[in-house]
Write a protein that holds these residues in place. Structure first.
Motif, PDB file in Angstrom:
ATOM      1  N   LEU A   1       0.840  -1.208   0.000  1.00 46.07           N
ATOM      2  CA  LEU A   1       0.000   0.000   0.000  1.00 46.07           C
ATOM      3  C   LEU A   1       0.868   1.249   0.000  1.00 46.07           C
ATOM      4  O   LEU A   1       0.601   2.216  -0.728  1.00 46.07           O
ATOM      5  CB  LEU A   1      -0.943   0.008   1.207  1.00 46.07           C
ATOM      6  N   GLU A   2       1.903   1.249   0.816  1.00 46.28           N
ATOM      7  CA  GLU A   2       2.804   2.405   0.838  1.00 46.28           C
ATOM      8  C   GLU A   2       3.502   2.568  -0.505  1.00 46.28           C
ATOM      9  O   GLU A   2       3.551   3.669  -1.063  1.00 46.28           O
ATOM     10  CB  GLU A   2       3.842   2.258   1.945  1.00 46.28           C
ATOM     11  N   ALA A   3       4.028   1.476  -1.046  1.00 46.35           N
ATOM     12  CA  ALA A   3       4.746   1.538  -2.323  1.00 46.35           C
ATOM     13  C   ALA A   3       3.844   1.972  -3.468  1.00 46.35           C
ATOM     14  O   ALA A   3       4.312   2.584  -4.443  1.00 46.35           O
ATOM     15  CB  ALA A   3       5.356   0.173  -2.636  1.00 46.35           C
ATOM     16  N   SER A   4       2.533   1.694  -3.346  1.00 49.06           N
ATOM     17  CA  SER A   4       1.601   1.975  -4.437  1.00 49.06           C
ATOM     18  C   SER A   4       0.890   3.315  -4.304  1.00 49.06           C
ATOM     19  O   SER A   4       0.067   3.656  -5.149  1.00 49.06           O
ATOM     20  CB  SER A   4       0.565   0.846  -4.535  1.00 49.06           C
ATOM     21  N   GLY A   5       1.178   4.061  -3.226  1.00 42.81           N
ATOM     22  CA  GLY A   5       0.691   5.437  -3.162  1.00 42.81           C
ATOM     23  C   GLY A   5      -0.465   5.729  -2.234  1.00 42.81           C
ATOM     24  O   GLY A   5      -1.046   6.820  -2.297  1.00 42.81           O
TER      25      GLY A   5
ATOM     26  N   ILE B   1      -7.159   3.212  -9.016  1.00 43.41           N
ATOM     27  CA  ILE B   1      -7.716   4.374  -8.326  1.00 43.41           C
ATOM     28  C   ILE B   1      -6.909   5.643  -8.617  1.00 43.41           C
ATOM     29  O   ILE B   1      -7.471   6.713  -8.829  1.00 43.41           O
ATOM     30  CB  ILE B   1      -7.733   4.153  -6.784  1.00 43.41           C
ATOM     31  N   LYS B   2      -5.603   5.511  -8.657  1.00 41.47           N
ATOM     32  CA  LYS B   2      -4.731   6.682  -8.699  1.00 41.47           C
ATOM     33  C   LYS B   2      -4.141   6.981 -10.073  1.00 41.47           C
ATOM     34  O   LYS B   2      -3.389   7.936 -10.229  1.00 41.47           O
ATOM     35  CB  LYS B   2      -3.583   6.511  -7.686  1.00 41.47           C
ATOM     36  N   SER B   3      -4.479   6.155 -11.072  1.00 41.11           N
ATOM     37  CA  SER B   3      -3.883   6.371 -12.395  1.00 41.11           C
ATOM     38  C   SER B   3      -4.270   7.727 -12.954  1.00 41.11           C
ATOM     39  O   SER B   3      -5.403   8.188 -12.790  1.00 41.11           O
ATOM     40  CB  SER B   3      -4.313   5.267 -13.353  1.00 41.11           C
ATOM     41  N   GLU B   4      -3.321   8.380 -13.602  1.00 42.44           N
ATOM     42  CA  GLU B   4      -3.572   9.674 -14.237  1.00 42.44           C
ATOM     43  C   GLU B   4      -4.315   9.445 -15.554  1.00 42.44           C
ATOM     44  O   GLU B   4      -4.065   8.449 -16.249  1.00 42.44           O
ATOM     45  CB  GLU B   4      -2.254  10.406 -14.515  1.00 42.44           C
ATOM     46  N   PRO B   5      -5.214  10.348 -15.929  1.00 42.75           N
ATOM     47  CA  PRO B   5      -5.896  10.193 -17.210  1.00 42.75           C
ATOM     48  C   PRO B   5      -4.889  10.291 -18.358  1.00 42.75           C
ATOM     49  O   PRO B   5      -3.929  11.048 -18.292  1.00 42.75           O
ATOM     50  CB  PRO B   5      -6.885  11.354 -17.252  1.00 42.75           C
TER      51      PRO B   5
END
Length: 265
Positions: free
Chosen positions: A39-43, A257-261
């Motif tokens: 979770l930490e590594a993935s943001g 969830i966090k991917s940029e468009p």
């Protein structure tokens, strides 16, 4: 007032905060620290670790089922705190333990706070801890051990009670999106928008994180338009059920969830 990783996070970051919930000991007993690391590594910005209980009243079917699996796996408060020993050598994320009062009282409230703080826990969510009892009896114990207590508010919580909670809070307020259990979808209806507006207009000093029904990138971003961030639980638990290795499941879910468009050339 506690000065821990949780309070520091809210001083440093004011929006789009992603709080991820998972159940300790699920899907396997020894997955707790692995999930934290990934979770930490993935943001993720902060994390809630669910303390399994046989009767989790506020939780929907997905988290209830994960509680039962974790208990069957042998998870307990004692095992969880043992697993967290040394975690601060690997993980800097603020860690919150979320659960119910019964197991904590069986463990011993002050002993639990002392042991949780010792292994690096920053805050607790105990939805069934009565507000008045917290103020009269438990607040000094939590403060003694540098732990924040996070309160939940719902559409039925009065302005007076919300202000009382805000006055007693030193990290964030958990804004339940609707009068339902975890896993219910966020609905952008008039009643919900009126609730969000009402709370926003109170001018609270503490940040708000919206929980219950945040399940994907769209609902996360929608919640972040109203509050300082959002909490994802049931959808993440479901992602952990995938047949892939647990780190891969964590990584893939957070990326969704966090991917940029994508920007068109």
């Amino acid at each position: 007032m506690p000065n821990n990783r949780l309070t520091q996070l809210f001083r440093e970051k004011t929006g789009n905060l992603l709080n991820v919930y998972f159940t300790a000991g699920y899907p396997k007993l020894e997955d707790t620290v692995t999930i934290l690391e990934e979770l930490e590594a993935s943001g993720a910005d902060l994390v809630e670790i669910g303390m399994p209980f046989s009767d989790p009243l506020a939780d929907g079917p997905t988290i209830q089922a994960s509680n039962m699996v974790a208990l069957d796996n042998g998870m307990s408060l004692k095992v969880l705190l043992k697993q967290l020993e040394g975690v601060r050598e690997k993980v800097t994320l603020p860690i919150i333990l979320m659960g119910y009062l019964n197991p904590v009282m069986q463990y011993g409230f002050e002993r639990f706070c002392e042991d949780a703080a010792r292994v690096g826990v920053d805050g607790l969510i105990l939805p069934d801890l009565p507000f008045a009892e917290y103020e009269e009896e438990y607040k000094p114990i939590l403060e003694k051990h540098g732990l924040s207590l996070i309160f939940l508010i719902t559409p039925q919580t009065s302005d007076t009670r919300i202000r009382q909670i805000d006055n007693l809070t030193n990290s964030f307020i958990y804004m339940v999106s609707s009068a339902s259990t975890t896993g219910s979808q966020v609905q952008t209806n008039d009643a919900q928008q009126a609730y969000f507006s009402r709370v926003r207009n109170l001018g609270l000093k503490n940040p708000l994180l919206i929980g219950f029904g945040i399940s994907d990138k769209n609902s996360f971003e929608l919640a972040c338009q109203t509050a300082h961030g959002a909490i994802i639980g049931s959808a993440f638990i479901k992602a952990l059920q995938n047949p892939a290795e647990v780190r891969e499941n964590v990584r893939g879910f957070l990326k969704s969830i966090k991917s940029e468009p994508t920007v068109q050339a």
